[in-house]
Structure formats: C-alpha cells, structure tokens
Scaffold this motif. Structure first.
Motif, PDB file in Angstrom:
ATOM      1  N   LEU A 175       0.739  -1.189   0.010  1.00  0.00           N
ATOM      2  CA  LEU A 175      -0.033  -0.009   0.058  1.00  0.00           C
ATOM      3  C   LEU A 175       0.860   1.111   0.129  1.00  0.00           C
ATOM      4  CD1 LEU A 175      -2.767  -0.958   2.285  1.00  0.00           C
ATOM      5  CD2 LEU A 175      -3.139  -0.637   0.024  1.00  0.00           C
ATOM      6  N   ARG A 176       1.955   1.166   0.914  1.00  0.00           N
ATOM      7  CA  ARG A 176       2.811   2.475   0.702  1.00  0.00           C
ATOM      8  C   ARG A 176       3.501   2.573  -0.591  1.00  0.00           C
ATOM      9  NH1 ARG A 176       4.689   4.758   5.382  1.00  0.00           N
ATOM     10  NH2 ARG A 176       4.021   2.940   6.603  1.00  0.00           N
ATOM     11  N   ALA A 177       3.876   1.760  -1.055  1.00  0.00           N
ATOM     12  CA  ALA A 177       4.603   1.791  -2.360  1.00  0.00           C
ATOM     13  C   ALA A 177       3.633   2.302  -3.493  1.00  0.00           C
ATOM     14  CB  ALA A 177       5.149   0.429  -2.700  1.00  0.00           C
ATOM     15  N   LEU A 178       2.396   1.636  -3.195  1.00  0.00           N
ATOM     16  CA  LEU A 178       1.246   2.153  -4.271  1.00  0.00           C
ATOM     17  C   LEU A 178       1.058   3.589  -4.239  1.00  0.00           C
ATOM     18  CD1 LEU A 178      -0.940   1.555  -6.516  1.00  0.00           C
ATOM     19  CD2 LEU A 178      -2.333   0.805  -4.489  1.00  0.00           C
ATOM     20  N   LEU A 179       0.708   3.941  -3.169  1.00  0.00           N
ATOM     21  CA  LEU A 179       0.345   5.343  -2.864  1.00  0.00           C
ATOM     22  C   LEU A 179       1.541   6.236  -2.915  1.00  0.00           C
ATOM     23  CD1 LEU A 179      -1.790   7.157  -1.849  1.00  0.00           C
ATOM     24  CD2 LEU A 179      -0.938   6.970   0.674  1.00  0.00           C
ATOM     25  N   ARG A 180       2.864   5.898  -2.627  1.00  0.00           N
ATOM     26  CA  ARG A 180       3.962   6.584  -3.116  1.00  0.00           C
ATOM     27  C   ARG A 180       4.011   7.080  -4.619  1.00  0.00           C
ATOM     28  NH1 ARG A 180       9.430   6.397  -4.599  1.00  0.00           N
ATOM     29  NH2 ARG A 180      10.734   7.771  -3.225  1.00  0.00           N
ATOM     30  N   GLU A 181       3.864   5.732  -5.447  1.00  0.00           N
ATOM     31  CA  GLU A 181       4.147   5.709  -6.856  1.00  0.00           C
ATOM     32  C   GLU A 181       2.772   6.847  -7.536  1.00  0.00           C
ATOM     33  OE1 GLU A 181       3.562   2.777 -10.549  1.00  0.00           O
ATOM     34  OE2 GLU A 181       4.157   2.001  -8.701  1.00  0.00           O
ATOM     35  N   GLU A 182       1.712   6.636  -6.973  1.00  0.00           N
ATOM     36  CA  GLU A 182       0.594   7.572  -7.501  1.00  0.00           C
ATOM     37  C   GLU A 182       0.774   9.003  -7.168  1.00  0.00           C
ATOM     38  OE1 GLU A 182      -1.676   6.898  -9.709  1.00  0.00           O
ATOM     39  OE2 GLU A 182      -0.844   4.560  -9.627  1.00  0.00           O
ATOM     40  N   LEU A 183       1.365   9.236  -5.983  1.00  0.00           N
ATOM     41  CA  LEU A 183       1.549  10.736  -5.666  1.00  0.00           C
ATOM     42  C   LEU A 183       2.737  11.553  -6.297  1.00  0.00           C
ATOM     43  CD1 LEU A 183       0.978  10.448  -1.562  1.00  0.00           C
ATOM     44  CD2 LEU A 183      -0.416  11.653  -3.246  1.00  0.00           C
ATOM     45  N   LEU A 184       3.679  10.759  -6.586  1.00  0.00           N
ATOM     46  CA  LEU A 184       4.691  11.175  -7.374  1.00  0.00           C
ATOM     47  C   LEU A 184       4.066  11.438  -8.865  1.00  0.00           C
ATOM     48  CD1 LEU A 184       7.860   9.169  -6.311  1.00  0.00           C
ATOM     49  CD2 LEU A 184       7.410  11.454  -6.128  1.00  0.00           C
ATOM     50  N   ALA A 185       3.233  10.474  -9.314  1.00  0.00           N
ATOM     51  CA  ALA A 185       2.654  10.711 -10.738  1.00  0.00           C
ATOM     52  C   ALA A 185       2.011  12.009 -10.785  1.00  0.00           C
ATOM     53  CB  ALA A 185       1.858   9.536 -11.088  1.00  0.00           C
ATOM     54  N   GLN A 186       1.243  12.487  -9.465  1.00  0.00           N
ATOM     55  CA  GLN A 186       0.459  13.658  -9.638  1.00  0.00           C
ATOM     56  C   GLN A 186       1.326  14.973  -9.510  1.00  0.00           C
ATOM     57  OE1 GLN A 186      -2.699  14.395  -9.882  1.00  0.00           O
ATOM     58  NE2 GLN A 186      -3.104  11.956 -10.320  1.00  0.00           N
ATOM     59  N   LEU A 187       2.579  14.652  -8.883  1.00  0.00           N
ATOM     60  CA  LEU A 187       3.550  15.712  -8.546  1.00  0.00           C
ATOM     61  C   LEU A 187       4.311  16.087  -9.870  1.00  0.00           C
ATOM     62  CD1 LEU A 187       4.619  15.290  -5.130  1.00  0.00           C
ATOM     63  CD2 LEU A 187       3.389  17.124  -5.410  1.00  0.00           C
ATOM     64  N   GLY A 188       4.761  14.768 -10.612  1.00  0.00           N
ATOM     65  CA  GLY A 188       5.511  14.929 -11.907  1.00  0.00           C
ATOM     66  C   GLY A 188       6.972  14.943 -11.515  1.00  0.00           C
ATOM     67  N   THR A 189       7.657  13.727 -11.575  1.00  0.00           N
ATOM     68  CA  THR A 189       9.192  13.690 -11.390  1.00  0.00           C
ATOM     69  C   THR A 189       9.779  13.989 -12.864  1.00  0.00           C
ATOM     70  OG1 THR A 189       8.963  11.532 -12.318  1.00  0.00           O
ATOM     71  CG2 THR A 189       8.796  12.002  -9.632  1.00  0.00           C
ATOM     72  N   ASP A 190       9.312  14.459 -13.742  1.00  0.00           N
ATOM     73  CA  ASP A 190      10.036  14.919 -14.959  1.00  0.00           C
ATOM     74  C   ASP A 190      10.126  16.273 -15.189  1.00  0.00           C
ATOM     75  OD1 ASP A 190       7.474  14.973 -15.525  1.00  0.00           O
ATOM     76  OD2 ASP A 190       7.675  13.896 -17.665  1.00  0.00           O
ATOM     77  N   LEU A 191       9.517  17.114 -14.350  1.00  0.00           N
ATOM     78  CA  LEU A 191       9.624  18.412 -14.337  1.00  0.00           C
ATOM     79  C   LEU A 191      10.991  19.269 -14.273  1.00  0.00           C
ATOM     80  CD1 LEU A 191       5.909  19.318 -12.800  1.00  0.00           C
ATOM     81  CD2 LEU A 191       6.563  19.303 -15.314  1.00  0.00           C
ATOM     82  N   ASP A 192      11.212  20.429 -15.069  1.00  0.00           N
ATOM     83  CA  ASP A 192      12.581  21.007 -14.799  1.00  0.00           C
ATOM     84  C   ASP A 192      12.194  21.964 -13.560  1.00  0.00           C
ATOM     85  OD1 ASP A 192      14.683  22.185 -14.841  1.00  0.00           O
ATOM     86  OD2 ASP A 192      14.384  23.517 -16.768  1.00  0.00           O
ATOM     87  N   ARG A 193      12.748  21.444 -12.440  1.00  0.00           N
ATOM     88  CA  ARG A 193      12.747  22.549 -11.180  1.00  0.00           C
ATOM     89  C   ARG A 193      13.890  23.233 -10.819  1.00  0.00           C
ATOM     90  NH1 ARG A 193       8.074  20.561  -9.099  1.00  0.00           N
ATOM     91  NH2 ARG A 193       7.300  18.435  -9.522  1.00  0.00           N
ATOM     92  N   GLU A 194      14.787  23.423 -11.803  1.00  0.00           N
ATOM     93  CA  GLU A 194      16.142  24.016 -11.462  1.00  0.00           C
ATOM     94  C   GLU A 194      15.775  25.651 -11.681  1.00  0.00           C
ATOM     95  OE1 GLU A 194      19.270  23.214 -10.702  1.00  0.00           O
ATOM     96  OE2 GLU A 194      18.515  21.322 -10.377  1.00  0.00           O
ATOM     97  N   VAL A 195      16.274  26.374 -10.600  1.00  0.00           N
ATOM     98  CA  VAL A 195      16.112  27.711 -10.785  1.00  0.00           C
ATOM     99  C   VAL A 195      16.922  28.299 -11.895  1.00  0.00           C
ATOM    100  CG1 VAL A 195      16.320  30.082  -9.555  1.00  0.00           C
ATOM    101  CG2 VAL A 195      15.190  28.181  -8.222  1.00  0.00           C
ATOM    102  N   ARG A 196      16.545  29.263 -12.840  1.00  0.00           N
ATOM    103  CA  ARG A 196      17.460  29.463 -14.138  1.00  0.00           C
ATOM    104  C   ARG A 196      18.545  30.460 -13.718  1.00  0.00           C
ATOM    105  NH1 ARG A 196      12.218  30.073 -17.947  1.00  0.00           N
ATOM    106  NH2 ARG A 196      11.308  28.094 -17.676  1.00  0.00           N
ATOM    107  N   THR A 197      19.795  30.229 -13.645  1.00  0.00           N
ATOM    108  CA  THR A 197      20.781  31.243 -13.295  1.00  0.00           C
ATOM    109  C   THR A 197      21.551  31.192 -14.482  1.00  0.00           C
ATOM    110  OG1 THR A 197      21.872  28.970 -12.333  1.00  0.00           O
ATOM    111  CG2 THR A 197      20.677  30.266 -10.628  1.00  0.00           C
ATOM    112  N   GLU A 198      21.386  30.826 -15.585  1.00  0.00           N
ATOM    113  CA  GLU A 198      22.311  31.013 -16.727  1.00  0.00           C
ATOM    114  C   GLU A 198      22.034  32.475 -17.332  1.00  0.00           C
ATOM    115  OE1 GLU A 198      19.893  28.601 -16.864  1.00  0.00           O
ATOM    116  OE2 GLU A 198      21.243  26.710 -15.990  1.00  0.00           O
ATOM    117  N   GLY A 199      23.088  33.309 -17.501  1.00  0.00           N
ATOM    118  CA  GLY A 199      22.897  34.481 -17.996  1.00  0.00           C
ATOM    119  C   GLY A 199      22.739  34.544 -19.643  1.00  0.00           C
ATOM    120  N   GLY A 200      22.931  35.734 -20.445  1.00  0.00           N
ATOM    121  CA  GLY A 200      22.891  35.775 -21.606  1.00  0.00           C
ATOM    122  C   GLY A 200      24.097  36.659 -22.169  1.00  0.00           C
ATOM    123  N   VAL A 201      23.941  37.146 -23.546  1.00  0.00           N
ATOM    124  CA  VAL A 201      25.005  37.754 -24.055  1.00  0.00           C
ATOM    125  C   VAL A 201      24.180  38.709 -24.959  1.00  0.00           C
ATOM    126  CG1 VAL A 201      27.033  37.915 -25.535  1.00  0.00           C
ATOM    127  CG2 VAL A 201      26.790  35.871 -24.064  1.00  0.00           C
TER     128      VAL A 201
END
Length: 398
Positions: free
Chosen positions: A165-191
């Motif tokens: 049950l714990r593994a099942l619930l963990r898997e479904e909650l992670l699916a809702q949160l999204g594990t493939d989203l880009d969560r890095e704060v963008r710190t690259e400058g430009g030219v």
C-alpha cells in the motif's frame, strides 16, 4: 669779590657736568630709522610660570580670530563591517528537514494508509479518502484522478500488505507531482548583441504577507552557496522596511543591494539593479517586487511595467511566484492572475512546515502548468530548499 668769583666757577662746573650727562644719554639711544618713523615699542613679555611657561609670542606669530581653526565635533566611529556568512549547501536540505515536514504533514499520509489498509474498501471508505485529499488542498480534479487510479490498482493487486500500500500510494502521489518537470532555478545569463555578458535576472512576485522578501533573501543564500555572485534589487519601494530587510540579507552573504527612495518608481530600481549586475559582472540579479493584491488591476499593471523595463537589458530568465501554503485554494486564484500578467515560470511555496495542506503543491502545478521549484520549511536562514518530489512524498508517508 672773591666769593662772587667762586660762585660763578661752581655754577659753570655744574652746567658742564649736567651737559655731559645729557649727551651721554643721547648717545646710548638707538638712531632713528632712515625713513624717519619711530619704532614701535615691543610688547611686554607674557608672564611665565614654572618650567611649563611658553616662550613669549612675537608680533609675527600672533593670529587674528578669523585665522584660528577650532576643532570640530568628533566623528562617530564607523560601524564594523558585517561578517560575511558561508551558507549551507542547498543540496540535501529536503532530506535534512524531512522529519520536520513529516511531523506537520503526516496526517495526510497516515490517514490514507489507514483507510487503504481496511479489510473491506467500500464506497464510504473511498469517499473518506476523497475527503482527506480535498482537505489537504490537492484540488477536485487531481483528487478524482488519484482516487480512480488507487481503486483500479487496489482491485487488480488483490493483496494489500502495508508495504504494498505504501509503495502504491507513493507511486501515485509522485505521478501527480511529476518527477520529470524542470525544477532548476534558471541562473544562466545571456550575451547582448554587442557581445557583453549579462546576468540571469530573477523576478520575485507575490501578494502581501507571503514572505516574499524573506524568500528573496533566502534564495540569495541558496545561490551564493552554489557559487554564484548575486546583486539584489529592492524594488519594493512602498515599504522602507522591505528594502532594509533585503539589504541585511545581502550583507550577510556579501551581496550588494540596489535600492531607491521610499515611494520611488519600482521599475527604475529594478532597471538600476540589472545595470549594476552587468557592471559588476554578477551571475544573478534577484529583484524583489512590492507585494500586491491580485484584485488590484493598477498594481498588477505596474508589475507588468517592472518586467518590461527590466527586459530593456535583456530577457527575464525566471519569474518566481511566492505562495503561502496555508492559503489553500485561494492561493490558486492569486496564482492565475499573476501568471496572466508576468508569465510565471516557477513557484516558491512558503510555510509548508506549518500546515497539513501539502496537497497545494499538486493543485498549483496542475492549475498553472509550472513546477514548484522552492519550498520554505521553517524560520531558519537556510530553511529554503529546492523542491524534491521524492523527499516530499517520503515525508508525507513517514
């Protein structure tokens, strides 16, 4: 006759003696100056007392009162320079703070696990599960989707041990949160077109009372801990305390703060902050904007102006919306309005440690289509952490 002659001789001798004395006195006097003027007599000597007596002052050494410079008031001693701190590395903060998060959030995970472990899962049980998710601010649509997924998988599995049950619930909650989203704060400058390097610009926005200025200061610590040089822009000109607070955060990590007069133009301060970042060769410019109600169209238009003025230097790499986790579904309404004005790219969720409504992470991502990138997990200076979905779910199910 003889007596008369004697008296005349004595008188002649006396006159001769007196004439000689007068001539001798005149010879001892100094001759007059060639121009005929008489020399001024020297002033009397100043009285002297003991060994400390000063030598007499001559006429040439005397000064008028206009020539005398009196000592001015002593300047106050300069305040000591603030000690520059070395922030803790941001990596692993979610893990370090898991226990704190679990204490406040575990009602959600424990409630779900308790209901799913019942021997018979009838409609009443599934309704209770829905109620727990809605109370945790997961949101109506994500709640329905999550419950349907759980019902289907529990039916297929057949057996429901606590570990399963714990593994099942963990898997479904992670699916809702999204594990493939880009969560890095963008710190690259430009030219620039001229080949000039420009810093990354991060605009921090939000309503009053969400902890926006504090979050900006803590984010500066996160970036400095990662090795970035930072310039802060205090564009909240409506509150002098906000600029003072941000400057204090900056001084603690050695970051310069650009500020303007109280009540000044926020867009001008933001523009100057980016200009200073370019001059200093900084990696990141963090601009703290004034808190504003999402229902005030004039203030929201002003926020759009800040972004447009900053973009004269170059594109804004990140617009972080600071939300208070305790506001629940009301925070979603705020988020939608801000997203329409300034194109929000990420969420910083504060006060996540003091509420059982951690489901707002799922809801706000679903509504805006942008990831939660930072979470505030306490009052400490280093309690702002990059959001880690797996650590967050593990804390919920602890």
């Amino acid at each position: 006759m003889d007596i008369l002659i004697l008296i005349v001789i004595i008188a002649v001798v006396a006159v001769a003696v007196i004439s000689g004395l007068v001539v001798n006195g005149r010879r001892k006097q100094a001759p007059p100056p060639p121009d005929g003027t008489r020399a001024r007599p020297a002033p009397p000597a100043e009285p002297q007392v003991g060994e400390d007596a000063a030598p007499p002052v001559t006429e040439e050494e005397r000064r008028t009162i206009e020539e005398v410079i009196l000592p001015g008031p002593e300047a106050p001693p300069a305040p000591p320079a603030p000690e520059v701190e070395v922030p803790e590395p941001a990596a692993g903060r979610m893990v370090r703070l898991r226990a704190r998060l679990a204490r406040s959030q575990n009602s959600l995970g424990r409630g779900l696990l308790t209901l799913l472990a019942r021997e018979r899962l009838d409609e009443d049980t599934w309704e209770e599960i829905e109620e727990i998710l809605l109370t945790a601010d997961v949101g109506p649509a994500p709640t329905v989707e999550l419950v349907e997924r759980l019902r289907e998988r529990v039916r297929v599995l057949g057996t429901r041990s606590p570990e399963e049950l714990r593994a099942l619930l963990r898997e479904e909650l992670l699916a809702q949160l999204g594990t493939d989203l880009d969560r890095e704060v963008r710190t690259e400058g430009g030219v620039s077109p001229e080949g000039e390097e420009r810093p990354a610009v991060i605009l921090v926005v939000g309503v009053n009372g969400t902890g926006k200025t504090t979050t900006t200061g803590k984010l500066a610590r996160v970036l400095v801990a990662e090795g970035h040089s930072v310039v802060l822009g205090a564009a909240d000109t409506f509150r002098a305390a906000a600029a003072d607070q941000l400057q204090t955060w900056g001084e603690r990590v050695g970051a310069r703060t650009v500020r303007g007069p109280e009540g000044g133009d926020p867009a001008s301060v933001a523009f100057d902050a980016v200009k200073e970042g370019i001059t200093q060769g900084a990696d990141v410019v963090l601009v703290d904007t004034a808190g504003r109600l999402h229902t005030k169209s004039g203030l929201m238009d002003e926020l759009g102006k800040v972004k447009r003025v900053v973009e004269k230097h170059g594109p804004v790499g990140e617009v972080l919306l600071v939300l208070d986790a305790t506001t629940g579904q009301n925070g979603l309404t705020q988020a939608k309005v801000f997203a329409q004005v300034v194109d929000v790219t990420g969420i910083a969720l504060t006060k996540l440690d003091g509420t059982a409504k951690g489901g707002i992470v799922v809801a706000v991502q679903r509504e805006l289509g942008v990831p939660v990138k930072l979470v505030g997990l306490g009052e400490g200076a280093d309690d702002l952490a990059p959001f880690d979905p797996e650590a967050f779910v593990d804390a919920l199910l602890a």
